[in-house]
Each structure stands twice: as C-alpha cells, then as structure tokens.
Design an enzyme around this catalytic site. Sequence first.
Site, short mmCIF file in Angstrom:
data_model
loop_
_atom_site.label_atom_id
_atom_site.label_comp_id
_atom_site.label_asym_id
_atom_site.label_seq_id
_atom_site.Cartn_x
_atom_site.Cartn_y
_atom_site.Cartn_z
N ASN A 85 -9.64 -8.98 0.29
CA ASN A 85 -9.51 -8.97 -1.16
C ASN A 85 -8.90 -7.66 -1.67
OD1 ASN A 85 -10.65 -11.52 -1.37
ND2 ASN A 85 -12.72 -10.72 -1.59
N PHE A 86 -8.16 -7.77 -2.77
CA PHE A 86 -7.59 -6.62 -3.48
C PHE A 86 -6.64 -5.80 -2.59
CE2 PHE A 86 -11.99 -7.33 -5.07
CZ PHE A 86 -11.64 -7.95 -6.27
N ARG A 87 -6.06 -6.47 -1.60
CA ARG A 87 -5.13 -5.85 -0.66
C ARG A 87 -5.75 -4.70 0.15
NH1 ARG A 87 -0.31 -8.10 -1.08
NH2 ARG A 87 0.24 -9.18 -3.02
N LEU A 88 -7.06 -4.72 0.26
CA LEU A 88 -7.75 -3.75 1.11
C LEU A 88 -7.91 -4.36 2.50
CD1 LEU A 88 -10.39 -2.47 -1.46
CD2 LEU A 88 -8.21 -1.40 -0.80
N HIS A 89 -6.79 -4.61 3.14
CA HIS A 89 -6.76 -5.36 4.39
C HIS A 89 -7.38 -4.58 5.54
CE1 HIS A 89 -4.11 -7.71 1.95
NE2 HIS A 89 -3.13 -6.83 2.00
#
Length: 206
Positions: free
Chosen positions: A181-185
């Site tokens: 989520n939220f590009r917090l890969h």
Amino acid sequence: MSANELISGDFTERDEPFKLFAEWLKDAEGSEINDPNAVALATVDEDGLPNVRMVLLKGFDSDGFVFYTNFESQKGREILGQKKAAMCFHWKTLRRQVRVRGPVEIVTEEEADAYFQTRARGSRIGAWASKQSRPLESRFALERAVAEYTARYAIGEIPRPPYWSGFRIKPVSIEFWKDQNFRLHDRIEFRRKAPEGDWQKIRMYP
C-alpha cells in the site's frame, strides 16, 4: 510460511534466492493466464545502446536462468558481444517482480540438442526458415522458406541449426519486489560479487 509472508518479513528463512524464485514462479503458473515464464530480456549493443524484448524462460537452477534463441538474431549478437544481460519478470496478478542481472554463458551442446527436440515440429522448422531480426522482403518469402524446410525434413528428426542454442544468465544480483500500500513496496536484493560467490541479502527502500 508462504512466499507472501517471506517477502513481507525478514527473509530469515532464505539464505539464497533460487528457492524463493521457484515458489514465486509456481504461484505465477497458477495465476497468470498466459506464459508465466515470460520475461523481459535486456541487452546492450556495440554502441552501448540498450535493447529489451520478451522471451520465455526455459529452465533455471542454482547455475542460472536459461533461454534459447537464434545466435544470429539481434539479441544473440548482442549477448555474444557483451557476455552480459538482465531479466525482469513481472506477474501483474500477483503484484510481484523479480529482476536478474549477470554475466552470460552458452549452454552445452547436449542441453541445446535435448531442448530443441522437445519443441513442436513446426517450431523446429521455423528455426531453420527464419533469418531472425533481419529484413524480410515479404511474408511470402518466409512461407516459401518454411515450405522448403518442411519438404527437406519431411521424414525423421529435425536437427538443431548450428546457429540456434541457449544462453544461461549466471546472476550476481536477484531482486524480489512485492507491491504494498501507498507505494511502500517490499524489496529485497540477493547480491554477490561473482557467480560462484556467497549471497548477501539486502533490504532496499521502495
């Protein structure tokens, strides 16, 4: 523990990447509609300009990742010239990616012969008929070449062309990426200085 849990955790269960890749590829075989073994292959030409195209992974083990091609094709010439390449697997439905980089070696004659004979007969004919990556005057010219080789090898086995074989990327870097989520890969890279070296695990910022 699932592959999902591994990628989201500390990777303490994995000291090398190949078993994790096998798990991810198996997951992809159950989720991807077409060609879960499809991979973007990047090479560099003699002028240093990069090239990329899709190929099919045909095997892997602790020695590396194998694919086959016409050595007289653009990618064949570029790999033979530079002796290095990179791959990127992207499984959209799983939201996962694996990147591979390293030097390249040619598979053995025995490996190439064995794989060539597993191909559909039409694909073996095509390997003879296609002057891959070179200008084609017309579709008819290709169809004529296919007809000629079909007649030539109408009976018996079709030999492997001398210019058709396989490459093995011997990775010095394999990076696993999992969407979050939220590009917090989640990103974890397995890295080593040489193909025979020991792996170091490094968690990367997304």
